[in-house]
Design a protein around this motif. Sequence first.
Motif, short mmCIF file in Angstrom:
data_model
loop_
_atom_site.label_atom_id
_atom_site.label_comp_id
_atom_site.label_asym_id
_atom_site.label_seq_id
_atom_site.Cartn_x
_atom_site.Cartn_y
_atom_site.Cartn_z
N ALA A 47 -6.85 15.32 48.34
CA ALA A 47 -7.88 14.81 47.72
C ALA A 47 -7.85 14.87 46.17
CB ALA A 47 -9.41 15.43 48.10
N SER A 101 -4.44 20.10 46.64
CA SER A 101 -5.10 19.38 47.80
C SER A 101 -4.69 17.84 47.76
CB SER A 101 -6.46 19.60 48.19
OG SER A 101 -7.17 19.14 47.36
N THR A 138 -14.32 10.26 54.26
CA THR A 138 -13.11 10.53 53.95
C THR A 138 -13.16 11.02 52.53
OG1 THR A 138 -10.82 10.32 54.04
CG2 THR A 138 -12.07 8.26 53.75
N SER A 139 -11.90 11.38 51.78
CA SER A 139 -12.03 11.48 50.33
C SER A 139 -12.24 9.92 49.68
CB SER A 139 -10.68 11.98 49.92
OG SER A 139 -10.23 12.22 48.61
N ASP A 189 -6.13 12.55 44.17
CA ASP A 189 -6.49 11.15 43.92
C ASP A 189 -7.31 11.21 42.85
OD1 ASP A 189 -7.30 8.42 44.65
OD2 ASP A 189 -9.11 9.12 45.57
N GLU A 192 -14.07 15.25 48.12
CA GLU A 192 -13.94 15.04 49.74
C GLU A 192 -15.39 14.88 49.96
OE1 GLU A 192 -12.33 19.01 50.91
OE2 GLU A 192 -10.40 18.37 50.21
N TYR A 193 -15.52 13.89 51.19
CA TYR A 193 -16.86 13.82 51.89
C TYR A 193 -16.50 14.10 53.40
CZ TYR A 193 -18.05 11.29 47.63
OH TYR A 193 -18.49 10.98 46.32
N ARG A 223 -15.96 12.54 39.74
CA ARG A 223 -14.99 13.37 39.48
C ARG A 223 -14.80 13.51 37.81
NH1 ARG A 223 -11.12 16.57 42.34
NH2 ARG A 223 -9.28 16.92 41.07
N PRO A 246 -12.48 19.22 45.76
CA PRO A 246 -11.18 19.67 46.11
C PRO A 246 -10.37 20.74 45.25
CG PRO A 246 -10.67 17.41 45.41
CD PRO A 246 -12.22 17.79 45.28
N PRO A 288 -12.82 23.42 53.03
CA PRO A 288 -12.94 21.88 52.67
C PRO A 288 -14.46 21.39 53.39
CG PRO A 288 -11.45 22.28 54.42
CD PRO A 288 -11.78 23.59 53.75
#
Length: 556
Positions: free
Chosen positions: A541, A539, A309-310, A544, A315-316, A410, A535, A503
Amino acid sequence: MSASQGSSAAPSGADLAVGTAWAEAPCPVLVVDRHGGLVRVNEAARVLLRGAAGGDGAAARVPSWLADAHRRVSDGLPGADPGPPTGTIDDRFFEAHPTPGADGDVVWWLVDETGRHHAENALSDALARSEILAEVSSALLSSLNVPRCMEVAATMAAEHLAEAAVLVGPPQGRRHPLTYARRGGPVTQVTRRVDVSIVPGLPEALQGFPPVPARWINPGDIPDWVIPDDFAGPVGSVIVTPLPGHGLPAGALILLRSSTEQAFTENEELLARLFAARAGSALSAAGLYSEQAAITATLMQDLLPPPLTSVHGVEYAGGYRASQDQERIGGDFYDVHPGADASRSTLVALGDVAGKGLEAAVLTGKIRNTLHALLPLADDHLQVLSLLNGALLTSHHTRFATLVLASVRRHRGHVELRLTSAGHPPPLIVRNDGMVEEVPTRGTLVGALPTVTARTVEAVLAPGETCLLYTDGITEARGGPLGDDLFGEHRLRRALAECAGMPAEAVVERVRMLTAQWLGAGGHDDMAAVAISAPKPGSLAALDGRADGGNPRRHR
């Protein structure tokens, strides 16, 4: 009419037909007149009929089954069955052969067929038992679910062996699983605390000791908890027999008949023991399967690829397909190890162990555990790969693996990557304009050579862009129109170009769908893929992590 040997009497029509051979015959011979009266008997018949009458031979009469046959012969009627008439006299089984006389008298020659009759009955019983046991074995072995197996065993025992059956399972603490079945009725399964010691023979049966004969069990000693609901009348006969298992008893079987039914015979007790042996074997097999399935499910949790998941605004998504559709694990694997916070890199690992199936899955588990232990060193990919290589070289496994590592962080709305390949296909990056770039990282595989060499490459993903890590099971998937063409990297690149701006989850799903269509029903190796996406602003993600802009860097 009384019977006499009557050698001085006027000869009858039957006498004239057979002479005096009947009087000296070793088998019983009866001369019966047209009215069914016993005219004469030889000595063998006199002894037989005297025993049948319980005393004086004068009181003897023609047996009813022979009288019926005599009437048919005298009246010229065909027999009801092909072959000579048969019946019993004084617990002996005879076959009667007639010789008609001119005046209506008939000489009946009685051939003792008791031995053959018993042998035929024994054979018939054995065949019936074999049919029952074959049906039982087939039904019991059709399920490896313990409660279902207990239900089938109790149902078939009530149907073939008794009016009611109770299957008592091994104790679970202070309680016993109980399965009640009544002929033609429903099956009830409960687990309750019961006193097995008050049931004659039950404690011994649960320990696997041989059963006590049914005649030794007093039906009045059977407690109420043994008797199923709606059982017809008081208990008249009981069998308690163990259910032998593989090493340990699988429980005990109690068979019940009411006082209105015939008591269990020795042959029925033997059949009950044979039935119990098959039921115990099936229950034991079901129990072992359930135990192994539970162990496998527990171990499988650590071997299956994790859901992705994020993490920290990135995003994964992952996809996995084992080489055999009936298997859930294999030699491909992936993991995502989040950093302690958004400022620390997340380590992504995707690899491919030589081979497939369970053996390969065991080694993937070792590699994944080793990588987890090396997380404090995750910033230095080459050191991680070198330590992993040393661990594999000293392992009893003789397999090697390819691996790709990605450190992900990120930063200012973009995603920074450091990618290192160890003998693995290089990652592919899908840009927003549809361009697909290959990350130029190269290296040697792990677990084969004393040292590992690898090149680490840095890359940056702008919002909406994706990096795909994949195993060669995807590019080497054979299928297509002729069924033997490789899916190839060029088709993978074309598929990824169509995923620009999608995505991470959509990218992985698109690749999985296209390779599945390409394969059709053909065979394939394990396949795994992980998508890492930056992302787009707005979005879930992106919320975050940081959403401010910045200039992306390509490769360094």
